[in-house]
Design a protein around this motif. Structure first.
Motif, PDB file in Angstrom:
ATOM      1  N   ALA A  45       0.780  -1.240   0.000  1.00  0.00           N
ATOM      2  CA  ALA A  45       0.000   0.000   0.000  1.00  0.00           C
ATOM      3  C   ALA A  45       0.807   1.283   0.000  1.00  0.00           C
ATOM      4  O   ALA A  45       0.258   2.355   0.213  1.00  0.00           O
ATOM      5  N   ALA A  73      -0.733 -10.006   0.158  1.00  0.00           N
ATOM      6  CA  ALA A  73      -1.186 -10.199  -1.225  1.00  0.00           C
ATOM      7  C   ALA A  73      -0.033 -10.748  -2.055  1.00  0.00           C
ATOM      8  O   ALA A  73       1.132 -10.521  -1.750  1.00  0.00           O
ATOM      9  N   GLU A  81       3.430  -8.819  -1.558  1.00  0.00           N
ATOM     10  CA  GLU A  81       3.206  -7.625  -0.753  1.00  0.00           C
ATOM     11  C   GLU A  81       3.024  -8.039   0.696  1.00  0.00           C
ATOM     12  O   GLU A  81       2.395  -9.059   0.984  1.00  0.00           O
ATOM     13  N   THR A 104      -0.793   4.128  -1.974  1.00  0.00           N
ATOM     14  CA  THR A 104      -1.312   3.670  -3.256  1.00  0.00           C
ATOM     15  C   THR A 104      -2.830   3.567  -3.101  1.00  0.00           C
ATOM     16  O   THR A 104      -3.351   3.693  -1.994  1.00  0.00           O
ATOM     17  N   ALA A 106      -4.577   1.075  -2.845  1.00  0.00           N
ATOM     18  CA  ALA A 106      -4.914  -0.042  -1.955  1.00  0.00           C
ATOM     19  C   ALA A 106      -4.685   0.276  -0.474  1.00  0.00           C
ATOM     20  O   ALA A 106      -4.930  -0.566   0.376  1.00  0.00           O
ATOM     21  N   SER A 108      -4.871   1.561   3.389  1.00  0.00           N
ATOM     22  CA  SER A 108      -5.933   1.622   4.398  1.00  0.00           C
ATOM     23  C   SER A 108      -6.206   3.079   4.776  1.00  0.00           C
ATOM     24  O   SER A 108      -5.364   3.954   4.550  1.00  0.00           O
TER      25      SER A 108
END
Length: 136
Positions: A45, A73, A81, A104, A106, A108
């Motif tokens: 992220a 991931a 990741e 990014t 993605a 949180s």
């Protein structure tokens, strides 16, 4: 605040002073990676703000510390990741807090909030943005 975190804050603030130059367009700097126990992980992220600034900070964050990564991931890929910690300090969070990385899509909400605080205080890549093109 724990003494280790205070020292880390001072060291990363000192790194910030030497940061100059325009940041690259989003997605062009490549991932931030960490090598742990024979494996390489991409920090999930985040992406580096200035590639050459994130590397020394990453070295300081991980030097002589126990680094643990939890894949989130891409398990089975050469560089899955992961969320990584150095003696309990979230590495991605620290890089975001000092403006040496950015989120990014993605990321949180917590990471986005940390990035926002770095922007409000003008840390790292968020320092004096007036002369940079609006890539984001």
């Amino acid at each position: 605040m724990r003494p280790l975190r205070l020292v880390l804050l001072v060291v990363l603030a000192a790194l910030h002073i030497g940061a100059v130059g325009p940041r690259p367009p989003a997605g062009t700097a490549g991932p931030v990676t960490v090598d742990v126990a024979g494996g390489r992980y991409r920090l999930a992220a985040i992406e580096p703000g200035w590639p050459l600034e994130a590397c020394p900070a990453l070295g300081l964050l991980t030097w002589e510390r126990t680094v643990a990564c939890t894949p989130v991931a891409g398990v089975g890929r050469p560089e899955p990741e992961a969320r990584c910690e150095a003696d309990g300090i979230d590495i991605a969070e620290a890089l975001l807090a000092y403006g040496l990385a950015r989120t990014t899509p993605a990321a949180s909400p917590a990471y986005r909030q940390i990035e926002g605080v770095a922007g409000v205080f003008g840390r790292g890549i968020w320092d004096d943005q007036a002369h940079w093109p609006p890539w984001r």
